[in-house]
Design a protein around this motif. Structure first.
Motif, mmCIF file in Angstrom:
data_model
loop_
_atom_site.group_PDB
_atom_site.id
_atom_site.type_symbol
_atom_site.label_atom_id
_atom_site.label_comp_id
_atom_site.label_asym_id
_atom_site.label_seq_id
_atom_site.Cartn_x
_atom_site.Cartn_y
_atom_site.Cartn_z
ATOM 1 N N GLN A 22 0.838 -1.210 0.000
ATOM 2 C CA GLN A 22 0.000 0.000 0.000
ATOM 3 C C GLN A 22 0.867 1.251 0.000
ATOM 4 O O GLN A 22 0.570 2.222 -0.701
ATOM 5 N N LEU A 23 1.939 1.228 0.751
ATOM 6 C CA LEU A 23 2.860 2.361 0.802
ATOM 7 C C LEU A 23 3.521 2.557 -0.564
ATOM 8 O O LEU A 23 3.550 3.667 -1.096
ATOM 9 N N ARG A 24 4.012 1.482 -1.138
ATOM 10 C CA ARG A 24 4.651 1.544 -2.459
ATOM 11 C C ARG A 24 3.700 2.093 -3.521
ATOM 12 O O ARG A 24 4.085 2.888 -4.369
ATOM 13 N N ASP A 25 2.436 1.684 -3.445
ATOM 14 C CA ASP A 25 1.447 2.078 -4.441
ATOM 15 C C ASP A 25 0.800 3.433 -4.153
ATOM 16 O O ASP A 25 -0.074 3.867 -4.900
ATOM 17 N N GLY A 26 1.206 4.072 -3.056
ATOM 18 C CA GLY A 26 0.664 5.379 -2.719
ATOM 19 C C GLY A 26 -0.727 5.336 -2.106
ATOM 20 O O GLY A 26 -1.402 6.364 -2.029
ATOM 21 N N LEU A 27 -1.161 4.171 -1.658
ATOM 22 C CA LEU A 27 -2.492 4.037 -1.055
ATOM 23 C C LEU A 27 -2.509 4.471 0.409
ATOM 24 O O LEU A 27 -3.578 4.759 0.955
ATOM 25 N N VAL A 28 -1.337 4.472 1.039
ATOM 26 C CA VAL A 28 -1.181 5.036 2.374
ATOM 27 C C VAL A 28 0.028 5.961 2.333
ATOM 28 O O VAL A 28 0.965 5.744 1.567
#
Length: 97
Positions: A22-28
Protein backbone atom coordinates in the motif's frame (compact mmCIF):
# COMPACT_ATOMS: atom_id res chain seq x y z
CA UNK A 1 11.72 -2.53 37.72
CA UNK A 2 8.20 -3.54 36.87
CA UNK A 3 7.80 -6.19 34.14
CA UNK A 4 5.50 -5.97 31.13
CA UNK A 5 1.81 -6.00 31.93
CA UNK A 6 0.68 -6.96 28.45
CA UNK A 7 1.98 -9.05 25.57
CA UNK A 8 1.28 -8.42 21.89
CA UNK A 9 2.17 -10.38 18.78
CA UNK A 10 3.69 -8.84 15.70
CA UNK A 11 1.41 -8.49 12.71
CA UNK A 12 1.63 -11.40 10.29
CA UNK A 13 4.05 -11.34 7.40
CA UNK A 14 1.11 -11.04 5.01
CA UNK A 15 -0.31 -8.04 6.90
CA UNK A 16 3.09 -6.37 6.90
CA UNK A 17 3.58 -7.03 3.18
CA UNK A 18 0.14 -5.61 2.47
CA UNK A 19 1.04 -2.41 4.31
CA UNK A 20 4.34 -2.20 2.42
CA UNK A 21 2.55 -2.69 -0.90
CA UNK A 22 0.00 0.00 0.00
CA UNK A 23 2.86 2.36 0.80
CA UNK A 24 4.65 1.54 -2.46
CA UNK A 25 1.45 2.08 -4.44
CA UNK A 26 0.66 5.38 -2.72
CA UNK A 27 -2.49 4.04 -1.06
CA UNK A 28 -1.18 5.04 2.37
CA UNK A 29 1.10 7.92 3.20
CA UNK A 30 4.53 7.42 4.75
CA UNK A 31 3.16 9.00 7.93
CA UNK A 32 0.27 6.50 8.05
CA UNK A 33 2.61 3.54 7.46
CA UNK A 34 4.98 4.80 10.15
CA UNK A 35 2.11 5.27 12.59
CA UNK A 36 0.92 1.73 11.85
CA UNK A 37 4.37 0.26 12.64
CA UNK A 38 4.84 2.45 15.71
CA UNK A 39 2.60 0.28 17.91
CA UNK A 40 5.10 -2.58 17.89
CA UNK A 41 8.32 -0.59 17.82
CA UNK A 42 7.59 1.52 20.92
CA UNK A 43 5.65 -1.15 22.83
CA UNK A 44 8.59 -1.97 25.10
CA UNK A 45 8.84 1.65 26.20
CA UNK A 46 5.17 1.48 27.14
CA UNK A 47 5.57 -1.65 29.28
CA UNK A 48 4.27 -4.05 26.63
CA UNK A 49 6.18 -7.17 25.70
CA UNK A 50 6.34 -7.87 21.97
CA UNK A 51 6.34 -11.55 21.05
CA UNK A 52 8.63 -11.89 18.02
CA UNK A 53 8.49 -15.15 16.09
CA UNK A 54 9.37 -13.76 12.66
CA UNK A 55 12.42 -11.50 12.88
CA UNK A 56 12.06 -10.51 9.22
CA UNK A 57 8.71 -8.91 10.12
CA UNK A 58 10.38 -7.08 13.00
CA UNK A 59 13.02 -5.72 10.60
CA UNK A 60 10.28 -4.67 8.16
CA UNK A 61 8.44 -2.84 10.94
CA UNK A 62 11.64 -1.01 11.81
CA UNK A 63 12.02 0.33 8.26
CA UNK A 64 8.32 1.17 8.05
CA UNK A 65 8.61 3.11 11.30
CA UNK A 66 11.26 5.30 9.65
CA UNK A 67 9.67 5.59 6.23
CA UNK A 68 8.37 9.09 6.93
CA UNK A 69 11.79 10.63 7.57
CA UNK A 70 12.06 13.97 5.81
CA UNK A 71 14.81 14.57 3.25
CA UNK A 72 14.90 18.24 2.51
CA UNK A 73 13.93 20.66 -0.19
CA UNK A 74 14.72 18.49 -3.23
CA UNK A 75 12.19 15.84 -2.27
CA UNK A 76 9.89 15.51 0.70
CA UNK A 77 11.01 12.10 2.02
CA UNK A 78 14.32 10.34 2.41
CA UNK A 79 12.79 7.11 1.02
CA UNK A 80 10.55 6.61 -2.00
CA UNK A 81 8.66 4.00 -4.00
CA UNK A 82 11.84 2.19 -5.09
CA UNK A 83 12.88 1.79 -1.46
CA UNK A 84 9.41 0.63 -0.46
CA UNK A 85 9.40 -1.97 -3.26
CA UNK A 86 12.88 -3.19 -2.26
CA UNK A 87 11.84 -3.53 1.39
CA UNK A 88 8.82 -5.62 0.41
CA UNK A 89 10.95 -7.80 -1.89
CA UNK A 90 13.39 -8.36 0.95
CA UNK A 91 10.61 -9.45 3.29
CA UNK A 92 9.11 -11.73 0.63
CA UNK A 93 12.52 -13.39 0.12
CA UNK A 94 13.32 -13.80 3.82
CA UNK A 95 13.14 -17.32 5.20
CA UNK A 96 10.05 -18.03 7.25
CA UNK A 97 10.52 -19.16 10.85
Amino acid sequence: MKGPTETIDLPSRDETLAKMDQLRDGLVSPEDASDWARKWIVADQEGIEVRIEDWAVWDALMVLFGCDMKHGNERPYLHGQEDFAAWAAELRAAPRP
